[in-house]
Design an enzyme around this catalytic site. Structure first.
Site, PDB file in Angstrom:
ATOM      1  N   HIS A   1       2.062  16.057   2.332  1.00  0.00           N
ATOM      2  CA  HIS A   1       1.493  15.208   1.280  1.00  0.00           C
ATOM      3  C   HIS A   1       0.003  15.453   1.115  1.00  0.00           C
ATOM      4  O   HIS A   1      -0.713  14.624   0.558  1.00  0.00           O
ATOM      5  CB  HIS A   1       1.758  13.731   1.585  1.00  0.00           C
ATOM      6  CG  HIS A   1       3.196  13.444   1.905  1.00  0.00           C
ATOM      7  ND1 HIS A   1       3.675  13.416   3.200  1.00  0.00           N
ATOM      8  CD2 HIS A   1       4.263  13.233   1.097  1.00  0.00           C
ATOM      9  CE1 HIS A   1       4.978  13.180   3.176  1.00  0.00           C
ATOM     10  NE2 HIS A   1       5.362  13.063   1.933  1.00  0.00           N
TER      11      HIS A   1
HETATM   12  S1  FES Z   1       0.351  14.042   4.698  1.00  0.00           S
HETATM   13 FE1  FES Z   1       2.298  13.153   4.816  1.00  0.00          FE
HETATM   14  S2  FES Z   1       3.007  13.781   6.771  1.00  0.00           S
HETATM   15 FE2  FES Z   1       1.022  14.614   6.625  1.00  0.00          FE
END
Ligand code: FES
Length: 202
Positions: free
Chosen positions: A159
Site C-alpha cells: 500500500h
Molecule cells: S503499506 Fe500496507 S502492508 Fe505495508
C-alpha cells in the site's frame, strides 16, 4: 516456507499471503544483498535467539536472517547513509521513536539512528500496516513509486508505505508505526544476537 511463518499473527498471515514481493523468501533472494537465510533447526523450532556474524557486510549491504519466523534485516549503513538520517526528521511520522516504545524500539535504539551502533540497523522487516515485507530501495533519487527527493530506504509494495534507513515510517502513509527493532545485543565486534539483550530474552 509458508507465508504464515513470515508474520506473527493469523490476521497478518492471511494478508501477507497476497504480498508476493515481501517476506523472508523474497528478501533472501535479492541479488544485491548478502543472503544468510539459514537459521539452525533448533533456533527455528524453539524461537530461540539467533546469532549472526556480520563481519562480511560492507557499507551499504544488508543481510536477512530469520528469527521466530520473521525476517530480520541487518543493514550496514555507509557514513553517507547515517549522515542523511537527521535531515529526514520533519518528513517522518515518529522520528524519535516515541510510539509504542516498549514493543517497537528498545531503549538502546531510541536515538536518531535507531540502533546500538550508528552504522548498523537491526529491524524486523514487516510493515506495521498489514504485515507485508517492504523491499529495499537504497538507491537515492527519483524512481518509480517514490518521491523525487528519495534518500534511500524501504518501500512496502502493498500500500505504498515508505521507511527510511532507520526503519522510520514517513508521514501520511498507511503504516502507523516504525518498523520494530527487535531486542538484540553484540557479543563481539561483528557478532550479534537477535532476540536477546542484557535484560534477557524477548
Ligand atoms: S503499506 Fe500496507 S502492508 Fe505495508
Amino acid at each position: 516456507m509458508s507465508n504464515e511463518k513470515q508474520v506473527d499473527s493469523g490476521r497478518r498471515g492471511l494478508l501477507v499471503a497476497t504480498c508476493a514481493a515481501g517476506g523472508v523468501a523474497g528478501l533472501a533472494t535479492a541479488g544485491a544483498f548478502v543472503s544468510t537465510f539459514q537459521p539452525s533447526e533448533r533456533a527455528k523450532a524453539a524461537g530461540a535467539p539467533v546469532e549472526v556474524d556480520i563481519s562480511d557486510l560492507a557499507p551499504g549491504e544488508m543481510k536477512t536472517v530469520e528469527w521466530r519466523g520473521k525476517p530480520v534485516w541487518i543493514l550496514k549503513r555507509s557514513p553517507a547513509m547515517v549522515a542523511e538520517l537527521p535531515k529526514l526528521d520533519p518528513l517522518l511520522a515518529d522520528p524519535k521513536s516515541q510510539r509504542n516504545p516498549d514493543d517497537l524500539t528498545p531503549p538502546y535504539a531510541r536515538n536518531e539512528h535507531r540502533s546500538i551502533k550508528p552504522d548498523v540497523l537491526v529491524a524486523v522487516g514487516i510493515c506495521s500496516h498489514l504485515g507485508c515485507s517492504p523491499t529495499a530501495r537504497f538507491q537515492a533519487g527519483p524512481q518509480p513509486s517514490l518521491p523525487d527527493d528519495w534518500a534511500g530506504g524501504f518501500l512496502c509494495p502493498c500500500h505504498g508505505s515508505t521507511f527510511d534507513l532507520a526503519g522510520r515510517v514517513f508521514k501520511n502513509k498507511p503504516a502507523p508505526d516504525n518498523l520494530q527493532v527487535p531486542r538484540h545485543m553484540y557479543v563481539g565486534d561483528t557478532k550479534l544476537v537477535i532476540g536477546k539483550d542484557e535484560k534477557g530474552e524477548a
